[in-house]
Scaffold this motif. Sequence first.
Motif, PDB file in Angstrom:
ATOM      1  N   VAL A 180      38.605  51.109  42.862  1.00  0.00           N
ATOM      2  CA  VAL A 180      38.506  51.132  41.408  1.00  0.00           C
ATOM      3  C   VAL A 180      37.110  51.581  40.987  1.00  0.00           C
ATOM      4  CG1 VAL A 180      38.183  49.527  39.493  1.00  0.00           C
ATOM      5  CG2 VAL A 180      40.343  49.529  40.757  1.00  0.00           C
ATOM      6  N   ASP A 181      37.048  52.473  39.995  1.00  0.00           N
ATOM      7  CA  ASP A 181      35.765  52.921  39.434  1.00  0.00           C
ATOM      8  C   ASP A 181      35.781  52.664  37.928  1.00  0.00           C
ATOM      9  OD1 ASP A 181      33.404  54.142  38.758  1.00  0.00           O
ATOM     10  OD2 ASP A 181      33.901  56.099  39.636  1.00  0.00           O
ATOM     11  N   ALA A 182      34.922  51.745  37.472  1.00  0.00           N
ATOM     12  CA  ALA A 182      34.864  51.427  36.036  1.00  0.00           C
ATOM     13  C   ALA A 182      33.910  52.356  35.290  1.00  0.00           C
ATOM     14  CB  ALA A 182      34.470  49.972  35.825  1.00  0.00           C
ATOM     15  N   ASP A 232      27.139  54.110  41.660  1.00  0.00           N
ATOM     16  CA  ASP A 232      27.164  55.569  41.554  1.00  0.00           C
ATOM     17  C   ASP A 232      26.133  55.983  40.496  1.00  0.00           C
ATOM     18  OD1 ASP A 232      27.748  58.223  41.038  1.00  0.00           O
ATOM     19  OD2 ASP A 232      29.887  57.957  40.743  1.00  0.00           O
ATOM     20  N   GLU A 233      26.416  55.701  39.215  1.00  0.00           N
ATOM     21  CA  GLU A 233      25.491  56.078  38.135  1.00  0.00           C
ATOM     22  C   GLU A 233      24.135  55.388  38.266  1.00  0.00           C
ATOM     23  OE1 GLU A 233      28.738  55.457  37.841  1.00  0.00           O
ATOM     24  OE2 GLU A 233      29.667  56.576  36.198  1.00  0.00           O
ATOM     25  N   SER A 234      24.050  54.255  39.000  1.00  0.00           N
ATOM     26  CA  SER A 234      22.765  53.547  39.175  1.00  0.00           C
ATOM     27  C   SER A 234      21.895  54.153  40.264  1.00  0.00           C
ATOM     28  CB  SER A 234      23.004  52.080  39.569  1.00  0.00           C
ATOM     29  OG  SER A 234      23.671  51.364  38.574  1.00  0.00           O
ATOM     30  N   ILE A 251      26.312  52.783  48.137  1.00  0.00           N
ATOM     31  CA  ILE A 251      25.970  53.837  47.168  1.00  0.00           C
ATOM     32  C   ILE A 251      26.986  54.966  47.271  1.00  0.00           C
ATOM     33  CG2 ILE A 251      23.488  53.374  47.155  1.00  0.00           C
ATOM     34  CD1 ILE A 251      23.298  55.930  49.054  1.00  0.00           C
ATOM     35  N   ASN A 252      27.169  55.671  46.147  1.00  0.00           N
ATOM     36  CA  ASN A 252      28.001  56.867  46.123  1.00  0.00           C
ATOM     37  C   ASN A 252      27.071  58.075  45.939  1.00  0.00           C
ATOM     38  OD1 ASN A 252      29.931  58.837  45.822  1.00  0.00           O
ATOM     39  ND2 ASN A 252      31.004  57.859  44.113  1.00  0.00           N
ATOM     40  N   ILE A 253      27.021  58.934  46.948  1.00  0.00           N
ATOM     41  CA  ILE A 253      26.129  60.105  46.943  1.00  0.00           C
ATOM     42  C   ILE A 253      26.865  61.306  46.376  1.00  0.00           C
ATOM     43  CG2 ILE A 253      24.873  61.732  48.420  1.00  0.00           C
ATOM     44  CD1 ILE A 253      24.575  59.429  50.450  1.00  0.00           C
TER      45      ILE A 253
HETATM   46 MG    MG Z   1      31.943  57.046  40.249  1.00  0.00          MG
END
Ligand code: MG
Length: 339
Positions: A180-182, A232-234, A251-253
């Motif tokens: 899930v991605d909010a 991700d955005e952080s 983390i999402n790169i």
């Molecule tokens: Mg994302």
Amino acid sequence: MALRLSTDVITLRTKHPFTIARGGSSDYRVVWARLTDGDGVDGWGEADPSSYYGETADTVLEALRRLEPYLPDDPFDLETAEARFAQVVPRNGAARSALSAALHDLVGKRLGQPLYRLWGLDPRKAPVSSFTIGLDTPEMMRQKVLEAASYPILKIKLGTDRDEEILRTIRDATDKPIRVDANAGWTVDRALRMLPVLKEYGVELLEQPLPPDDLEGIARVRRQGILPVVVDESCLTAADIPRVAAAADGINIKLAKCGSLREALRMIATARAHSMLVMVGCMIETSLGITAAAHFTPLADAADLDGAALTANDPFVGARIDGGGIQLPAEPGLGVRRR
Ligand code: MG
């Protein structure tokens, strides 16, 4: 002999309007950059700008014009070239990543080796990519789940006032693993209330529940110990990682955020030094952009490289994600060709 740069804007159309917590669209303008050396060898890269990070196709073209005088005389001089690009246009990550990918493609072609081999990576270690179901009506989401039949993991966009309904719709339609991605769409209270619901629906991972700067809140969500939390955005570059390490599990790169392939590798090393999970993500992109990121996925735990699979007019063939694991092309450089 000096490198020559040429650029083209490609308007990508998604199969369905692609909507997340902060809005959506069906048309995405991306930039194809080509570097040609004195022997006529071409290196290709792509910029996938996001207005959230202050970039558009037009700012990419402007940034590339500013970077043109700083192209290296020797394409193998990658480290210095990327550092110079970051000095000249520090806020244009997507634009810089196109040149980074093009230089790496050129070097791989000159050496006759695929990029993953130059990095010493085993392509069989690439993780399975998830496939994203964007925000939509229940009926359309059921149809999207059917269309995603060949993808073993689904990523669901949330961050709305009808998240429970979305989860129920998806779960009624499939028993696949769900992430899930909010997209920064929740408050702390909302996130804390959603955690048991996510658990109940068998969600295995939660991405960016809160606004990027609310690391204290993200840490609270994580401390419940109910789901792994990925930011991700952080987290844009390796320099962000020591700060987010106490708040999140991973983390999402994305190349559009970090600005270069070598910075992506630094992010992986820095995240590992902080015992964090590593996920590789994307924007809406062609297979050219996706393939640049796919080459370092053998170092990652998870991938969400569905950007090209969501489009209806991908002009390139490169890494493929359908039917399970990421299949990296074995041709030299990025291994991408025109369809
Ligand atoms: Mg994302």
